[in-house]
Structure formats: structure tokens, C-alpha cells
Design an enzyme around this catalytic site. Sequence first.
Site, PDB file in Angstrom:
ATOM      1  N   LYS A  79     -35.215   8.417 -29.038  1.00 42.97           N
ATOM      2  CA  LYS A  79     -35.190   9.774 -28.501  1.00 42.97           C
ATOM      3  C   LYS A  79     -33.804  10.390 -28.600  1.00 42.97           C
ATOM      4  O   LYS A  79     -32.792   9.679 -28.518  1.00 42.97           O
ATOM      5  CB  LYS A  79     -35.627   9.760 -27.024  1.00 42.97           C
ATOM      6  CG  LYS A  79     -36.933   9.003 -26.774  1.00 42.97           C
ATOM      7  CD  LYS A  79     -37.268   8.919 -25.303  1.00 42.97           C
ATOM      8  CE  LYS A  79     -38.443   7.986 -25.063  1.00 42.97           C
ATOM      9  NZ  LYS A  79     -38.049   6.563 -25.095  1.00 42.97           N
ATOM     10  N   ASP A 111     -40.606   1.132 -27.480  1.00 43.36           N
ATOM     11  CA  ASP A 111     -40.113   2.456 -27.097  1.00 43.36           C
ATOM     12  C   ASP A 111     -38.716   2.328 -26.502  1.00 43.36           C
ATOM     13  O   ASP A 111     -38.528   1.716 -25.452  1.00 43.36           O
ATOM     14  CB  ASP A 111     -41.062   3.092 -26.076  1.00 43.36           C
ATOM     15  CG  ASP A 111     -40.610   4.483 -25.656  1.00 43.36           C
ATOM     16  OD1 ASP A 111     -41.116   5.469 -26.221  1.00 43.36           O
ATOM     17  OD2 ASP A 111     -39.741   4.594 -24.762  1.00 43.36           O
ATOM     18  N   LEU A 127     -46.354   2.175 -14.254  1.00 47.39           N
ATOM     19  CA  LEU A 127     -46.689   1.381 -13.074  1.00 47.39           C
ATOM     20  C   LEU A 127     -46.031   1.941 -11.812  1.00 47.39           C
ATOM     21  O   LEU A 127     -45.942   1.258 -10.792  1.00 47.39           O
ATOM     22  CB  LEU A 127     -46.257  -0.080 -13.270  1.00 47.39           C
ATOM     23  CG  LEU A 127     -46.812  -0.773 -14.519  1.00 47.39           C
ATOM     24  CD1 LEU A 127     -46.270  -2.203 -14.619  1.00 47.39           C
ATOM     25  CD2 LEU A 127     -48.330  -0.780 -14.523  1.00 47.39           C
ATOM     26  N   TYR A 176     -30.738   4.788 -23.190  1.00 46.00           N
ATOM     27  CA  TYR A 176     -30.990   3.464 -22.610  1.00 46.00           C
ATOM     28  C   TYR A 176     -29.847   2.499 -22.928  1.00 46.00           C
ATOM     29  O   TYR A 176     -29.718   1.465 -22.272  1.00 46.00           O
ATOM     30  CB  TYR A 176     -32.300   2.871 -23.129  1.00 46.00           C
ATOM     31  CG  TYR A 176     -33.551   3.662 -22.817  1.00 46.00           C
ATOM     32  CD1 TYR A 176     -33.532   4.737 -21.927  1.00 46.00           C
ATOM     33  CD2 TYR A 176     -34.753   3.337 -23.418  1.00 46.00           C
ATOM     34  CE1 TYR A 176     -34.679   5.457 -21.649  1.00 46.00           C
ATOM     35  CE2 TYR A 176     -35.903   4.045 -23.150  1.00 46.00           C
ATOM     36  CZ  TYR A 176     -35.875   5.106 -22.272  1.00 46.00           C
ATOM     37  OH  TYR A 176     -37.021   5.822 -22.022  1.00 46.00           O
ATOM     38  N   ARG A 228     -44.602 -11.846 -17.203  1.00 40.81           N
ATOM     39  CA  ARG A 228     -45.196 -10.515 -17.014  1.00 40.81           C
ATOM     40  C   ARG A 228     -45.373  -9.786 -18.338  1.00 40.81           C
ATOM     41  O   ARG A 228     -46.314  -9.006 -18.498  1.00 40.81           O
ATOM     42  CB  ARG A 228     -44.326  -9.686 -16.061  1.00 40.81           C
ATOM     43  CG  ARG A 228     -44.450 -10.121 -14.625  1.00 40.81           C
ATOM     44  CD  ARG A 228     -43.587  -9.271 -13.722  1.00 40.81           C
ATOM     45  NE  ARG A 228     -43.603  -9.755 -12.343  1.00 40.81           N
ATOM     46  CZ  ARG A 228     -42.712  -9.413 -11.423  1.00 40.81           C
ATOM     47  NH1 ARG A 228     -41.733  -8.581 -11.739  1.00 40.81           N
ATOM     48  NH2 ARG A 228     -42.797  -9.901 -10.200  1.00 40.81           N
ATOM     49  N   HIS A 284     -35.800  14.004 -25.659  1.00 36.59           N
ATOM     50  CA  HIS A 284     -35.992  13.220 -24.443  1.00 36.59           C
ATOM     51  C   HIS A 284     -36.374  14.078 -23.230  1.00 36.59           C
ATOM     52  O   HIS A 284     -37.243  13.687 -22.446  1.00 36.59           O
ATOM     53  CB  HIS A 284     -34.728  12.419 -24.147  1.00 36.59           C
ATOM     54  CG  HIS A 284     -34.986  11.170 -23.361  1.00 36.59           C
ATOM     55  ND1 HIS A 284     -34.279  10.006 -23.540  1.00 36.59           N
ATOM     56  CD2 HIS A 284     -35.882  10.898 -22.384  1.00 36.59           C
ATOM     57  CE1 HIS A 284     -34.728   9.080 -22.708  1.00 36.59           C
ATOM     58  NE2 HIS A 284     -35.690   9.598 -21.987  1.00 36.59           N
ATOM     59  N   SER A 297     -48.517 -11.168 -19.534  1.00 34.33           N
ATOM     60  CA  SER A 297     -49.615 -10.747 -18.665  1.00 34.33           C
ATOM     61  C   SER A 297     -49.989  -9.285 -18.904  1.00 34.33           C
ATOM     62  O   SER A 297     -51.176  -8.933 -18.975  1.00 34.33           O
ATOM     63  CB  SER A 297     -49.217 -10.945 -17.200  1.00 34.33           C
ATOM     64  OG  SER A 297     -50.188 -10.437 -16.321  1.00 34.33           O
ATOM     65  N   ASN A 298     -48.981  -8.432 -19.051  1.00 33.87           N
ATOM     66  CA  ASN A 298     -49.262  -7.009 -19.290  1.00 33.87           C
ATOM     67  C   ASN A 298     -50.032  -6.808 -20.588  1.00 33.87           C
ATOM     68  O   ASN A 298     -50.917  -5.951 -20.674  1.00 33.87           O
ATOM     69  CB  ASN A 298     -47.957  -6.216 -19.332  1.00 33.87           C
ATOM     70  CG  ASN A 298     -47.314  -6.071 -17.965  1.00 33.87           C
ATOM     71  OD1 ASN A 298     -47.943  -6.303 -16.946  1.00 33.87           O
ATOM     72  ND2 ASN A 298     -46.041  -5.693 -17.950  1.00 33.87           N
ATOM     73  N   LYS A 314     -42.700  -1.827 -18.952  1.00 34.56           N
ATOM     74  CA  LYS A 314     -41.445  -2.561 -19.165  1.00 34.56           C
ATOM     75  C   LYS A 314     -41.412  -3.769 -18.233  1.00 34.56           C
ATOM     76  O   LYS A 314     -41.842  -3.708 -17.082  1.00 34.56           O
ATOM     77  CB  LYS A 314     -40.261  -1.637 -18.880  1.00 34.56           C
ATOM     78  CG  LYS A 314     -38.946  -2.354 -18.599  1.00 34.56           C
ATOM     79  CD  LYS A 314     -38.366  -1.874 -17.283  1.00 34.56           C
ATOM     80  CE  LYS A 314     -37.262  -2.798 -16.823  1.00 34.56           C
ATOM     81  NZ  LYS A 314     -36.665  -2.345 -15.559  1.00 34.56           N
ATOM     82  N   SER A 315     -40.914  -4.869 -18.757  1.00 31.06           N
ATOM     83  CA  SER A 315     -40.629  -6.032 -17.930  1.00 31.06           C
ATOM     84  C   SER A 315     -39.569  -6.856 -18.630  1.00 31.06           C
ATOM     85  O   SER A 315     -39.457  -6.825 -19.855  1.00 31.06           O
ATOM     86  CB  SER A 315     -41.886  -6.884 -17.704  1.00 31.06           C
ATOM     87  OG  SER A 315     -41.565  -8.028 -16.921  1.00 31.06           O
ATOM     88  N   VAL A 316     -38.792  -7.588 -17.860  1.00 28.88           N
ATOM     89  CA  VAL A 316     -37.827  -8.521 -18.449  1.00 28.88           C
ATOM     90  C   VAL A 316     -38.233  -9.960 -18.130  1.00 28.88           C
ATOM     91  O   VAL A 316     -37.495 -10.897 -18.413  1.00 28.88           O
ATOM     92  CB  VAL A 316     -36.391  -8.248 -17.951  1.00 28.88           C
ATOM     93  CG1 VAL A 316     -35.912  -6.888 -18.431  1.00 28.88           C
ATOM     94  CG2 VAL A 316     -36.309  -8.337 -16.428  1.00 28.88           C
TER      95      VAL A 316
END
Length: 276
Positions: free
Chosen positions: A75, A45, A190, A50, A237, A108, A240-241, A231-233
Site C-alpha cells: 500500500k 497483505d 477479528l 508496517y 494460530r 492506504h 488454526s486460522n 494476522k497472528s505471530v
Amino acid sequence: MTYPSVKLNDGRAIPQLGFGVWQVENDIAEKVVGIALDDGYRHIDTAKIYGNEEGVGKAIAASSVDRDEIWLTTKVWNDDQGYDRAIEAFNESLARLGVESVDLLLIHWVSAHRGLYLETWKALIELQKQGKAKSIGVSNFPEEHLREIIDATGVTPAVNQIELHPYFNQAELRKVNDELGIKTEAWSPLGQGGEVLKDPVITEIAETHSATSAQVIIAWHLANGIIVFPKSVTEERIASNFKALELKLSPEEIEKINGLTREDGRIGADPATADF
């Protein structure tokens, strides 16, 4: 582990767990989207605003995963609302992404003060007819605006992407979406990584399952039928997500998390009054 999907009102099936790239720099997006695809994610997404469509596109092009296996969302930003401009802006998004079509295109924000959301919706309908946007929907649309565009065009959005997390679970708007046949997607699922991850209810459930707080919240979204893309960078994680798919919460645990919602739980702007 099964990878759940949700059937949309246009007959297409969207992967219920995806990967979001809000606030991710363009070059970082290329790296982390590649990691996410390697980990098993098949839903990405992004959005024009962004500033990372190019990086996302490069990651998809470089991936060993076939393009037709990846659900890609982008979007139309507020400044690009209006029939002709929305079509032009979307074609620019396609060029940045390096693809011929996307799986889902969203408006959006309703950006009601502009008075252009209906014309923009008509543009998305045309883009779907052209095959450039396989599914179309909206983001940050209140009930009255959802009903207005449906009544005016006869076309119901496939999804409505809204702020949604345990401290702001949007039960009423989710009911409206359900009534209209619109699937709910969550942004900031989150709670932007803040207080909710430390909530005693969440941490206790996490300890019970030897899981992370983030996994518990993602599992809660999935159990409620919500489409979610944390979202994670961080490589660890991201992996893990994705493993939240293995976590099954009890009905009692789901109800405990449902009970965390707050009147003042909203983090972002209220779509009904946002003027950007």
C-alpha cells in the site's frame, strides 16, 4: 478443503483467505510469512507503513512456493500521496520486497484533507499500465471518494479494504462496494482480538462446531464474500486460522453474527474524518 478465490473487476482471481502482517516486526514477519506459506496461505497483505516489506520479501524469496502462486499486496502510505511521489514510493516498496511487481497495490487511506487521493489514484492507474501493479484498489475510502475517483478516471478500484468485523460489519459500505463492482476486504477481521472473540454468540457457535472463535469469525467473513487476512505471530494460530476454510456456518448462524454489529463498533479511525 478448497481454497476459495474471488474474481475481481479486472478479471483476476484473488485468494479469499490471506495472511496479514500489521504490527509485525520486520524479522518476525520473515519468520511468520514463511510459516504461513508452508501452511498453505497464498495471499500476503503488507504495507509500507508496517515497516516489514523487507521481511515479507525475504520470506517469499526463501519459500519453496513459486512467486507466481503468491498474491502479494502492499500500500501507498498517506505521506506518499501525489502522482510523482506515489510512483516513487511504490518503486521503493518493490525494492524492499525484492520483487518486480505486486499483485495488488492500494492507496492506504483516503487522507482527504491532503486533497491528493485523485492524483494518487491516477498514479496507480499508470503503475498498472506499466505492469508493476497487476491489480489496483483503495483502502479506507468512503462512498463519496470512491465515486469521485471512478467518475474522474473511468477506472474502478478492484477492492476497498476497510475495517470490518462482527461488531462493525459495514453493511452499507459493502452494499456500495457491491453496486460499484468493488470487492470488500476486511482489516482487523477479528476485532483486534478483543471482546468479539468472547461474545456469547460467537463462542456458542464455536462450541457447536468444535471450532475456535477466530475460526467462526473467519468463516463468517468468507460466507459473506469478504476477502480476509487475519494476522497472528503464533504458529499454532496461523495454522488454526487457515483451517477456518473447513468450517461451514449455517444461514442462521451467519445471521446471528450479522446481528452483532454496533453503532459504536468501530475500533480504528473514521476515514471520513481522519487527518493523518
